[in-house]
Design a protein around this motif. Structure first.
Motif, PDB file in Angstrom:
ATOM      1  N   ALA A   1      -1.920  22.187   1.364  1.00 59.79           N
ATOM      2  CA  ALA A   1      -0.871  21.165   1.414  1.00 59.79           C
ATOM      3  C   ALA A   1      -1.309  19.926   0.649  1.00 59.79           C
ATOM      4  CB  ALA A   1      -0.566  20.815   2.863  1.00 59.79           C
ATOM      5  N   VAL A   2      -2.498  19.416   0.991  1.00 61.51           N
ATOM      6  CA  VAL A   2      -2.964  18.172   0.365  1.00 61.51           C
ATOM      7  C   VAL A   2      -3.174  18.372  -1.128  1.00 61.51           C
ATOM      8  CG1 VAL A   2      -4.788  16.446   0.386  1.00 61.51           C
ATOM      9  CG2 VAL A   2      -4.031  17.466   2.540  1.00 61.51           C
ATOM     10  N   ARG A   3      -3.869  19.439  -1.486  1.00 63.82           N
ATOM     11  CA  ARG A   3      -4.140  19.688  -2.912  1.00 63.82           C
ATOM     12  C   ARG A   3      -2.844  19.798  -3.702  1.00 63.82           C
ATOM     13  NH1 ARG A   3      -8.962  21.691  -5.261  1.00 63.82           N
ATOM     14  NH2 ARG A   3      -7.796  23.108  -6.593  1.00 63.82           N
ATOM     15  N   GLU A   4      -1.939  20.594  -3.166  1.00 67.92           N
ATOM     16  CA  GLU A   4      -0.687  20.807  -3.893  1.00 67.92           C
ATOM     17  C   GLU A   4       0.044  19.489  -4.108  1.00 67.92           C
ATOM     18  OE1 GLU A   4      -0.121  23.300  -5.653  1.00 67.92           O
ATOM     19  OE2 GLU A   4      -2.044  23.876  -4.742  1.00 67.92           O
ATOM     20  N   TYR A   5       0.068  18.675  -3.042  1.00 67.86           N
ATOM     21  CA  TYR A   5       0.782  17.398  -3.175  1.00 67.86           C
ATOM     22  C   TYR A   5       0.211  16.611  -4.339  1.00 67.86           C
ATOM     23  CZ  TYR A   5       2.224  12.610  -2.652  1.00 67.86           C
ATOM     24  OH  TYR A   5       2.713  11.361  -2.915  1.00 67.86           O
ATOM     25  N   TRP A   6      -1.101  16.455  -4.352  1.00 64.70           N
ATOM     26  CA  TRP A   6      -1.699  15.584  -5.380  1.00 64.70           C
ATOM     27  C   TRP A   6      -1.626  16.234  -6.751  1.00 64.70           C
ATOM     28  CZ3 TRP A   6      -2.112  10.686  -4.630  1.00 64.70           C
ATOM     29  CH2 TRP A   6      -2.231  10.209  -3.319  1.00 64.70           C
ATOM     30  N   ARG A   7      -1.728  17.556  -6.774  1.00 66.35           N
ATOM     31  CA  ARG A   7      -1.600  18.226  -8.072  1.00 66.35           C
ATOM     32  C   ARG A   7      -0.251  17.868  -8.684  1.00 66.35           C
ATOM     33  NH1 ARG A   7      -4.217  22.630  -9.921  1.00 66.35           N
ATOM     34  NH2 ARG A   7      -4.848  23.386  -7.872  1.00 66.35           N
ATOM     35  N   LYS A   8       0.811  17.914  -7.854  1.00 67.75           N
ATOM     36  CA  LYS A   8       2.141  17.572  -8.352  1.00 67.75           C
ATOM     37  C   LYS A   8       2.233  16.074  -8.603  1.00 67.75           C
ATOM     38  CE  LYS A   8       4.942  21.165  -6.102  1.00 67.75           C
ATOM     39  NZ  LYS A   8       4.082  21.314  -4.867  1.00 67.75           N
ATOM     40  N   ALA A   9       1.779  15.295  -7.591  1.00 64.98           N
ATOM     41  CA  ALA A   9       1.998  13.839  -7.624  1.00 64.98           C
ATOM     42  C   ALA A   9       1.489  13.233  -8.929  1.00 64.98           C
ATOM     43  CB  ALA A   9       1.317  13.189  -6.435  1.00 64.98           C
TER      44      ALA A   9
END
Lengths: 986, 472, 178
Positions: free
Chosen positions: A504-512
């Protein structure tokens, strides 16, 4: 329930059966009702024993298992360092609303000690008491250890199954009836998850409530600028600060304290240090530090703010003089602000109504402080709407039967929701309730499902600091009890099959932030514990002035009427730390009260009502009645009684249950911070409180040396003229070649926050002893923070003085020990040899500073497995019958020396940092080698303000103090806060 | 041997008339009035042990004291199990009842050896009849006093670390600690007192051996008598040894109590750090010691009808000693206050005032009443000659002396240098259990003593008689 | 008692210390050397009358005292300066702190020497002694005074010695079996 899940549940149930056989009592810990009855009477060690076995079952397996994902150590890279030495990992904790960056020490995979992260803006290397104590929560044997369904042990799979079936129905009508209740959310990931959830279920709602919230700040912004804003103060730029009931020095967070003190470091001989005016109701650390403090009723602050605005030439509706603060004083204060336009600042406490915030914005704007001493950003919260309203809406929906599924992520609304909302009763009407929390608490008990939450050291997340700076929160250890994070629960709701907070966290920042090389960025972010440039952009805003002309929201209080003021507890905050023994036993900075909250009121009111300390009173407010013990607080505003929140828990755990009284029962959504017209009735009962300092005057002795900067600059020597140190000695002095460790404590920087005490407790495995033992005077803290009052009871001058072992060169304690259990080493440390000590206690008698602590009973808990895991492996756990005391963190000295010797060099200044020094937000404590003329400690001791405690005894302490300097406004001297003592204190 | 016993008595009977006759015609304030001969002395004193039936009061008292003794050791057991935390101690008051009891008991132990030794040296004939039980009192009190330094330890099982012996840690005691001085002082005092006592007892054991009827008793005392047969040369050696021990005992006793005084005087705690403590403690010790001797003397005299041996003159002399010591003590109280004032030391002055006005003021004034005021009654001859009044006064004094030690220790500790660290001490049930338990144990030992040992030295009484006859 | 049985000596019984003292003097005067007097309490000058010249108890005590003192002080000094010097409260080793223990041990040493010196000198414990064979001797510990001339004395002669003793007007004279 799906058959598979049922089997699983059955299986686990069977294993629990075995547990029953092995350790019946631990599973039969009495229900909240019983515990509430006499949690105090309960011997803490006794009941901790009960938990031992269940722990070994639950804990032992997971105890030091590293998380599967790669976690990146902070300094001592590489991670695969195999010498068994400790590793430090950067992470962040959002404990009270906004994040503090941390470096957590990991011994053999066990998080044992929390330090501040120097590269994190909210920390700069320091920590508050909550961060320091948070590691104990991780290992707390009372943490919830299993998913429960209606109180019966169940499984995560069972929850997932239930939720999924539920979601199928929900998705039919776009999620109508689905409600999510969270605490203040600063986590970008969590926020985005919630948003996507609302996208998936448009009819669903996200509510947010935290009892200690910043609603008023946001609404104040709304009022002043037309949009909610986050004021960010730059105390390092401010010379004159006026605090309107704001405790920017105390409370949670340390950055402001550091900035403020750094700016006025009078000890550096800076000619023109800052000045602080505090106008407040309940005494706070800020007020204690202030050069001028005016105790006024909570409800009078608005009038004063208006008067101040008027005095500064702002338009105003009313023309009434401020009732509480003398016009002269206010004028002088205003002039001071005016003269320092652009370098001054008016700060307002979060609790104050929006109008006061708006007024402050206007004043700061008028003074041209905006952009200099205060800037504005968007709120740190992902969702800044009024939380009280949000909760009210939720309750309304439930009442109207519009809610069918309620997911409560963290928080304990049943306990802390405003009483008029009657949340607990409403909750019962919801068909499906799921509660995720660290403890099986009051709310869990009333929810169908309870899910144990992963401690922040166990799970992945991210969070924002007060300035918006984001940090990745990386775990140091796999969940001890299979706890889940809010991210995982939301992933389930979002229909993801393999919920993983890491993903969840990784994906968010990857997109962000679409960076090219994400992996490097990620590793760097974890490594440094900060995401560069993630702080929120500054806003330039125009102040609307309409509100200035509106009529006052708070009419002046009627004479006899008494206000009830609600404040977060200094040590257990809103109750979330109620089961943390360290915080329960930490003396509250101003009252020195432990293990209880009390009705705090000023001497004048107490006299009027004929109340004494420990009298039991009935507080009657809007129909609700609460009985509370009285504690008289010098300097508390008259006509008001302050109750701190967070006590009177019934399902906190064995430490927190039944401790103190529950002030939430008096708290209304309409008056969350201050209620008018509380009725006080004296009962003829008494309630014994455990206070660690009974005597508050200096008895004409001068443990704390203080003067004003003006006087000091006139005659620097005057302050210490009577100093008689060092007196001659019959013995030739010890040479102390090599290192000579010494400490300097700057009383002009100490704000009394007690972070040092907790840091020391956590570093040195200091046990807690429980209320009864504290009442006997047996607390074990190695560094205590003494608090003295000077002047009249109503407006005393407050002084703080941290007192660790002085490491006297002529240590009186050593001369009387019959067995050489306390001796000096070659570097001047006064050592205590635990395994040689027979416990005559003569050393304590002979210690004029009374810093020695004795294990009258077996205080250290040697049974509970998880607590063993928490301990610092480099510090001996003391048994009963031995003396102990501050060691100057000898283990840290040794580690540093070893490193230096490996490199075959002398230790550099600042390489040895004691636990108290590391935690101190204001850098009041300096430690180092006195033989090194360039060390910071040497220069501190060279100061004209340097003095030794009880120097006349010729003990030649290695720990010395820098005197306190206040900077009162010369023009207010006559009316100033430091008026001579009229009455003496008890 | 056994066959000898029966004949011994008749021959004694034969002897008594003419011996008594010689008694009658000799005048002077007799320390040994009444019709007494060598035979009757032996008869009377050994009779208490050998022939007299166990009195009812004794049995009752013994059961009572046994109960208290059980309480004492029960409390000690729990203390060892839980730790000193069962007492009301805390920081700053890390010493309270434990050390108070210690000082109190060791002070009571003072008088015994001192009385007999000093009176022996100064050839005070009147000491003869009280020396024996005074010595017994010393030994019992000392044995109990010696327990407290061990009981008060956080880890009592390591008490022997105070002794110098080669050990794996290759550590020695810290010789400059007064507690180590204490260790040696108590050791020396206890051993010397025992030897002094036993040396005096040997001939009396012989008497008991020879007068005993039952074989078992003969054997028991026979063993204790070590085969004493009263040879002239043996007497000679014993005499010089007795004299030597007496000579050694006096300075030793003084040193022991000086050391106890130093336990406090070497500390920097205000109210303790004072050079008058050693002499002050010696005086206090004699005071309470004499008082306890008085208590016991009056009781024994009544219980065993010993007016002939413990005469009014004895009580009178004891009373005078008590009065004198009381005055010395009163003087030192005044000096304490004066010194505090004269030192101009803020802390000393505060402590002095705090004793009189602080939370423990009642204790202070109570002790002044018990120790300074009440003993003044002893100026009156009538008081000195009414045993029960003396008894009452001696009890009051002993209570007062306990309060004095408590005051001295606790008021100094509870408010020393930093007001922030001030505290209070409140005793717990266990504090009291140990205090009263120890008193019970002391009485228990005394009861055994009066039942099984000659409570007056027959030898010395015979010497006394001889001296009186020599006079004629 | 019948003839031919070995005899330890002749014993005369007196009723007062004065008589015993006189008897002892005359026995010694008569040249008897292996004479022993028994009394229930110390009798001034009795030992001298039998030709004893004081005793060495006090010398022993002195020696014991010195030994105790010197050893204690030496041990203390050695341990603080040579064996294991420690920085204790910044105070360098100094003799005054070592005095109290030294004094106590001096006294104890002397006392032990005196006590055990006495027992040794008196040959005690010795539970059996021939004089106990004399049936009346048990009174020697309460009210009777005895003078015993041993058969081992060169000038001892059963008849002659008995006559000598009888002329001292004892209460009675009797043989003591060995």
């Amino acid at each position: 329930m799906a058959p598979a899940a049922a089997d699983a549940a059955l299986l686990l149930w069977r294993s629990l059966e075995e547990l029953h056989e092995r350790d019946a009592p631990s599973q039969r810990t009495p229900g909240p009702a019983h515990q509430a009855v006499d949690a105090l009477a309960l011997d803490r060690r006794g009941f901790l024993k009960l938990m031992a076995a269940s722990l070994s079952l639950a804990g032992a397996g997971a105890c030091s298992r590293a998380p599967q994902q790669t976690i990146v150590p902070y300094v001592r890279a590489p991670a695969q360092l195999l010498d068994g030495g400790p590793l430090y990992f950067a992470t962040a904790a959002n404990l009270c609303g906004s994040a503090v960056g941390l470096l957590v020490k990991s011994d053999f995979g066990r998080p044992t000690k929390v330090e501040g992260n120097p590269s994190h803006p909210a920390s700069l290397g320091a920590t508050d008491i909550f961060a320091q104590a948070s590691v104990l929560d991780l290992w707390d044997p009372d943490r919830s250890q299993a998913v429960t369904h209606q109180g019966q042990v169940s499984t995560w799979d069972a929850v997932v199954a239930t939720l999924n079936t539920k979601l199928n129905h929900l998705s039919a009508e776009a999620g109508a009836g689905l409600r999510i209740l969270t605490e203040s959310v600063t986590s970008p990931t969590l926020a985005s998850q919630l948003r996507s959830l609302l996208e998936r279920f448009p009819a669903a709602r996200w509510h947010q409530y935290q009892p200690i919230n910043r609603d008023n700040v946001h609404e104040g912004g709304q009022l002043a600028f037309g949009e909610p804003v986050e004021p960010r103060y730059h105390f390092d730029q401010a010379r004159v600060v006026v605090s309107l009931d704001s405790d920017f020095l105390g409370g949670a967070g340390v950055r402001y304290a550091r900035d403020f003190v750094a700016a006025r470091r009078a000890a550096d001989g800076r000619p023109d240090p800052g000045r602080l005016y505090a106008i407040e109701c309940t005494p706070t650390l800020s007020g204690a530090f202030a050069d001028h403090r005016y105790p006024v009723r909570f409800s009078e602050i608005e009038a004063i703010a208006r008067a101040l605005a008027r005095a500064l030439g702002l338009p105003s509706a009313d023309t009434q003089e401020s009732p509480a603060v003398a016009a002269a004083a206010l004028a002088g204060c205003a002039r001071d602000l005016q003269e320092n336009a652009g370098r001054s600042l008016v700060v307002v406490g979060d609790a104050q109504p929006p109008i006061v915030h708006a007024l402050a914005h206007a004043i700061n704007h008028k003074l041209g402080n905006v952009g200099r001493t205060v800037t504005f950003t968007a709120p740190v919260l992902a969702q800044p709407d009024s939380q009280t309203e949000s909760l009210r809406a939720l309750v309304a929906d439930i009442a109207a039967g519009r809610v069918d599924t309620l997911i409560i992520l963290e928080g304990n609304p049943v306990y802390c929701a405003p009483t008029d909302l009657n949340f607990a009763a409403q909750l019962a009407k919801v068909a499906l309730t799921v509660h995720l929390s660290l403890y099986d608490d009051e709310t869990s008990a009333r929810c169908e499902w309870h899910i144990p939450q992963a401690h922040f050291l166990e799970g992945w997340s991210d969070t924002r600091a007060f300035d918006g700076t984001a940090s990745i929160q990386q775990p140091l250890i796999a969940p001890l009890y299979g706890g889940k994070s809010a991210h995982q629960v939301l992933q389930v709701l979002l229909g993801q099959t393999a919920p993983s907070d890491y993903q969840a966290v990784r994906e968010y920042w990857r997109k962000a932030l679409a960076v090219a090389d994400f992996e490097t960025f990620w590793d760097d972010a974890l490594h440094r514990g900060v995401l560069e440039g993630s702080q929120l952009p500054t806003k330039t805003l125009a102040v609307k002035t309409e509100f200035l002309l509106e009529a006052p929201t708070q009419p002046a209080p009627a004479g006899a009427e008494v206000d009830i003021v609600f404040a977060p507890d200094p040590t257990i905050w809103d109750g979330r730390f109620a089961n943390n023994g360290w915080l329960q036993e930490l003396p509250k900075p101003l009252t020195k009260l432990t293990w209880d909250n009390a009705a705090l009121l000023g001497p004048a009111l107490a006299q009027r009502l004929g109340l004494n300390n420990e009298d039991r009173i009935e507080l009657r407010y809007r129909g609700a009645v609460v009985t509370a013990p009285v504690w008289i607080v010098p300097g508390h505003a008259d006509g008001a009684v302050t109750v701190t929140l967070g006590y009177g828990r019934t399902r906190a755990g064995r430490i927190g249950n039944g401790v103190g009284f529950n002030a939430y029962l008096l708290r209304h959504s309409g008056a969350p911070w201050c209620g008018r017209g509380v009725r006080i009735r004296k009962t003829n009962e008494q309630y014994r409180l455990a206070v660690t300092q009974h005597h508050f005057t200096m008895e004409g002795r001068s443990p704390v040396r203080a003067t004003t900067i003006a006087q000091f600059q006139r005659d620097p020597a005057a302050l210490l003229r009577d100093e008689r140190s060092p007196e001659p000695s019959m013995y030739e002095p010890e040479p102390y070649k090599g290192y000579a460790w010494a400490m300097s404590i700057n009383l002009d920087a100490c704000i009394g926050c007690s972070a040092c005490t907790i840091a020391c407790q956590s570093e040195n495995n200091i046990p807690i002893v429980g209320k009864t033992e504290v009442r006997r005077g047996r607390e074990m803290h190695w560094i205590r923070v003494d608090r003295y009052y000077q002047g009249g009871m109503d407006r005393p001058q407050t002084y703080f003085q941290p007192v660790p072992c002085m490491h006297c060169e002529h240590a009186p304690c050593e001369a009387v020990c019959p067995v050489e259990a306390t001796v000096h080493d070659s570097e001047g440390l006064n050592l205590q040899v635990y395994n040689r000590c027979v416990g005559t206690r003569f050393c304590s008698n002979n210690c004029p500073y009374k810093v020695r602590r004795f294990n009258f009973l077996q205080y250290a808990d040697t049974e509970t497995e998880s607590l063993k895991a928490q301990r610092n492996p480099e510090v001996t756990v003391r048994m009963r019958g031995v003396m102990e005391k501050c060691t100057y963190c000898v283990q840290r000295i040794t580690n540093a020396r070893v490193e230096a010797e490996k490199a075959n060099r002398r230790l550099r200044d600042g390489e040895v940092v004691t636990a108290c020094q590391a935690a101190c937000p204001t850098g009041a404590i300096v430690f180092g080698d006195r033989n090194d003329p360039h060390s910071r400690v040497s220069s501190a001791k060279a100061s004209e303000l340097d003095y030794a405690l009880l120097a006349e005894l010729n003990t030649r302490p290695r720990t010395t103090y820098l005197a306190k300097l206040s900077n009162p406004n010369p023009e207010l001297e006559k009316t100033g806060a430091s008026d001579p003592a009229t009455e003496t204190l008890p | 041997m056994s066959s000898a016993a029966p004949e011994a008595l008749p021959s004694a009977m034969l002897a008594s008339p003419e011996a008594a006759g010689r008694d009658r015609d000799q005048a002077g304030a007799a320390l040994l009035p009444g019709e007494h001969s060598y035979a009757s002395i032996s008869e009377k004193i050994s009779g208490i042990v050998l022939t007299a039936p166990t009195a009812r009061w004794w049995t009752i008292a013994f059961m009572l004291c046994s109960a208290l003794t059980l309480v004492f050791f029960g409390a000690i057991g729990y203390l060892f199990y839980k730790g000193v935390g069962i007492w009301g101690l805390n920081v700053p008051v890390v010493w309270a009842f434990d050390i108070t009891n210690y000082v109190w008991w060791i002070a009571i132990a003072m008088s015994g050896t001192f009385i007999s030794a000093a009176l022996h040296l100064t050839r005070q004939p009147w000491g003869a009849s009280i020396s024996r039980f005074a010595e017994a009192m010393t030994i019992f009190a000392l044995a109990i006093a010696g327990m407290f330094p061990i009981l008060h330890l956080g880890r009592p099982w390591f008490f022997y670390w105070l002794a110098p012996y080669p050990n794996v840690m290759s550590l020695w005691p810290q010789w400059r600690s007064p507690l180590v001085w204490d260790f040696f002082a108590i050791l020396a005092y206890l051993l010397l007192s025992l030897m002094f006592w036993y040396l005096g007892l040997i001939p009396d054991f012989a008497t008991l051996r020879d007068r005993a009827r039952r074989r078992s008793v003969q054997i028991a005392y026979g063993l204790l008598a070590l085969g004493w047969r009263g040879e002239a040369r043996h007497w000679q050696r014993r005499q010089s040894a007795h004299l030597l021990l007496a000579g050694l005992a006096v300075p030793l006793v003084v040193s022991v109590h000086s050391v106890v005084g130093l336990d406090f005087a070497t500390g920097n705690t205000p109210g303790w750090h004072s050079t008058i403590f050693p002499p002050f403690f010696v005086a206090g010790a004699m005071f309470s010691g004499f008082a306890m001797a008085m208590t016991i003397a009056v009781l024994l005299r009544r219980a065993f009808d010993l007016r002939d041996f413990i005469t009014d003159r004895h009580l009178d002399n004891l009373a005078k000693l008590i009065l004198a010591m009381g005055l010395v003590l009163a003087y030192s109280y005044v000096m304490e206050i004066f010194m505090a004032w004269y030192s101009a030391d803020r802390y000393e002055i505060y402590t002095a005032l705090n004793r009189m006005r602080g939370p423990y003021a009642p204790v202070y004034w109570a002790l002044i009443l018990c120790v300074v005021v009440v003993p003044q009654a002893l100026w009156s001859r009538r008081v000195r000659h009414s045993p029960w009044v003396l008894f009452a006064i001696s009890i009051v004094i002993n209570v007062g002396m306990w309060l004095e030690r408590f005051m001295l220790i606790v008021t100094s500790e509870h408010r020393d240098f930093l007001p922030s660290a001030w505290g209070m001490f409140y005793p717990t049930i266990w504090d009291w259990a140990i205090l009263f338990g120890s008193i019970g144990f002391f009485a228990w030992l005394l009861l055994l003593f009066v039942r099984f040992l000659p409570l007056i030295s027959m030898t010395e009484m015979r010497e006394l008689l001889a001296r009186q006859q020599g006079g004629s | 008692m019948n003839e031919g049985q070995p005899v330890y000596g002749l014993i005369a019984e007196f009723s007062s210390p004065a008589d015993l003292l006189h008897a002892a003097r005359s026995a010694h005067g008569a040249g008897y050397r292996r004479v022993e007097a028994y009394s229930p309490m110390p009798v001034e000058g009795l030992a001298e009358a039998l030709g004893s010249h004081g005793n060495r108890i006090s010398l022993l005590a002195l020696a014991g005292g010195i030994l105790g003192g010197v050893l204690t002080f030496a041990l203390q000094w050695y341990s603080v300066t040579v064996d294991y010097p420690l920085n204790i409260g910044g105070r360098t080793p100094a003799w005054p702190g070592l005095v109290p223990s030294t004094f106590e041990m001096t006294v104890l040493g002397a006392a032990l020497a005196a006590f055990f010196g006495t027992l040794l000198g008196n040959g005690l414990p010795r539970l059996y002694h021939p004089v106990f064979n004399e049936p009346g001797f048990s009174a020697a510990s309460s009210d009777r005074f005895f003078l015993c001339i041993e058969a081992a004395d060169p000038r001892f002669d059963t008849q002659h010695t008995r006559r000598f003793l009888e002329q001292l007007q004892p209460l009675k004279v009797s043989d003591v079996g060995a």
